[in-house]
Design an enzyme around this catalytic site. Structure first.
Site, PDB file in Angstrom:
ATOM      1  N   HIS A  65      -3.676   3.810   4.299  1.00  0.00           N
ATOM      2  CA  HIS A  65      -3.770   3.547   5.559  1.00  0.00           C
ATOM      3  C   HIS A  65      -5.311   3.974   5.751  1.00  0.00           C
ATOM      4  O   HIS A  65      -5.784   3.630   7.026  1.00  0.00           O
ATOM      5  CB  HIS A  65      -2.828   4.250   6.581  1.00  0.00           C
ATOM      6  CG  HIS A  65      -3.142   5.614   6.894  1.00  0.00           C
ATOM      7  ND1 HIS A  65      -2.379   6.519   5.909  1.00  0.00           N
ATOM      8  CD2 HIS A  65      -4.004   6.456   7.526  1.00  0.00           C
ATOM      9  CE1 HIS A  65      -2.582   7.976   6.243  1.00  0.00           C
ATOM     10  NE2 HIS A  65      -3.820   7.730   7.341  1.00  0.00           N
ATOM     11  N   ASP A 108       2.113   5.082   0.807  1.00  0.00           N
ATOM     12  CA  ASP A 108       0.814   5.260   1.383  1.00  0.00           C
ATOM     13  C   ASP A 108      -0.161   5.921   0.350  1.00  0.00           C
ATOM     14  O   ASP A 108      -0.395   7.099   0.310  1.00  0.00           O
ATOM     15  CB  ASP A 108       0.963   6.007   2.513  1.00  0.00           C
ATOM     16  CG  ASP A 108      -0.263   6.226   3.399  1.00  0.00           C
ATOM     17  OD1 ASP A 108      -1.296   5.384   3.285  1.00  0.00           O
ATOM     18  OD2 ASP A 108      -0.281   6.991   4.321  1.00  0.00           O
ATOM     19  N   SER A 200      -6.260  12.621   6.604  1.00  0.00           N
ATOM     20  CA  SER A 200      -5.700  11.608   5.791  1.00  0.00           C
ATOM     21  C   SER A 200      -6.132  11.274   4.623  1.00  0.00           C
ATOM     22  O   SER A 200      -7.558  11.276   4.400  1.00  0.00           O
ATOM     23  CB  SER A 200      -5.487  10.256   6.521  1.00  0.00           C
ATOM     24  OG  SER A 200      -4.668  10.318   7.703  1.00  0.00           O
TER      25      SER A 200
END
Ligand SMILES: *[C@@H]1O[C@H](CO)[C@@H](O)[C@H](O)[C@H]1NC(C)=O
Ligand SMILES: *[C@@H]1O[C@H](CO)[C@@H](O)[C@H](O)[C@H]1NC(C)=O
Ligand SMILES: *[C@@H]1O[C@H](CO)[C@@H](O)[C@H](O)[C@H]1NC(C)=O
Length: 247
Positions: A65, A108, A200
């Protein structure tokens, strides 16, 4: 002399305590030389940041992402505003997992091929990946690091880190679309510290091995959190690195 020692021992812990930062503490500069600061632009040309980590001289692992336009990677940084010791390398090619789902965030994981190889030195090093069946166990405490949000919602210039405990998978089954075979359930709900926006893609490191990727950071700091379980992707990682490194 003895008195002085006693005095030092009693005041030192107080004077070195960062205090304010509850999302984590500042890392010792350059103690995590595999850390990559990733900068990219979204469709509206807004600038974003993610974490990542060096797994080969020319390959960065991060979260799918974190895919964006004009991606570049900074290696060797502690304070990202300082130019000393850093290597800024544009991303040549990005390869997110083919079955990545932007809604559920399963799979992910993404690999980035750099435009040129990083120069390894005391500020820039690769980190080991786990073997296929190398599962982390509930109760194990590992470390996540990043340049993400601080409690006052401003992004951090200096690398921060945080210890989080691996949870029993049941703790995450209540979260929608958690899949125990490809994801890790991380962070004791009793803790008040968590990763934030901008963290992230960073690594979850157990015994010097990158076992997880920060996947769903909670802006609200809720725990547990869901990370990508790297050991489930070893065949995909090997295949994809080979593909990316082809001339
Ligand atoms: C946010 O907190 C950090 C660390 O405590 C501090 O360095 C920074 O100046 C703060 N930013 C704002 C906008 O208050
Ligand atoms: C969990 O992921 C594995 C591997 O991708 C997949 O085979 C399995 O069907 C998934 N389980 C659920 C409940 O979606
Ligand atoms: C979750 O996965 C781990 C690793 O495969 C396994 O040890 C554990 O038993 C699983 N938990 C559940 C509830 O399936």
């Amino acid at each position: 002399m003895l008195l002085l020692l006693v005095f030092l021992v009693s005041v030192l812990p107080l004077s070195t305590d960062g205090g304010e930062i509850f999302l984590g503490t500042e890392s010792k500069p350059h103690s995590r030389p595999y850390m990559a600061f990733i900068k990219y632009y979204d469709r509206n040309s807004y600038i974003h940041r993610c974490g990542g980590f060096l797994v080969e001289k020319d390959i960065i692992m991060t979260a799918a992402h974190c895919l964006g336009r004009k991606m570049s990677v900074t290696l060797g940084a502690h304070n990202i505003r300082e130019q000393k010791n850093i290597q800024i390398i544009p991303v040549h090619k990005a390869k997110p997992h083919e079955d990545y789902n932007g809604i559920t965030l399963v799979n992910d994981i993404m690999l980035l091929k750099l435009e040129r190889r990083a120069q390894l030195n005391s500020f820039v090093k690769t980190i080991a990946l786990p073997k296929s069946q190398d599962w982390v166990k509930p109760g194990q405490v590992c470390t996540v690091s990043g340049w993400g949000e601080l409690p006052n919602c401003s992004l951090s210039d200096r690398l921060q880190e945080l210890n989080l405990e691996v949870q029993n998978s049941q703790k995450c089954q209540i979260l929608e679309s958690y899949n125990n075979s490809t994801q890790l359930c991380v962070g004791n709900p009793k803790e008040t510290r968590a990763t934030g926006e901008g963290d992230s893609g960073g690594p979850f490191v157990c015994d010097n091995v990158a076992q997880g990727i920060v996947s769903r950071p909670h802006c609200t700091g809720q725990l547990p959190q869901v990370f990508t379980r790297i050991s489930s992707f070893i065949p995909w990682i090997k295949k994809t690195i080979k593909l990316l490194q082809q001339p």
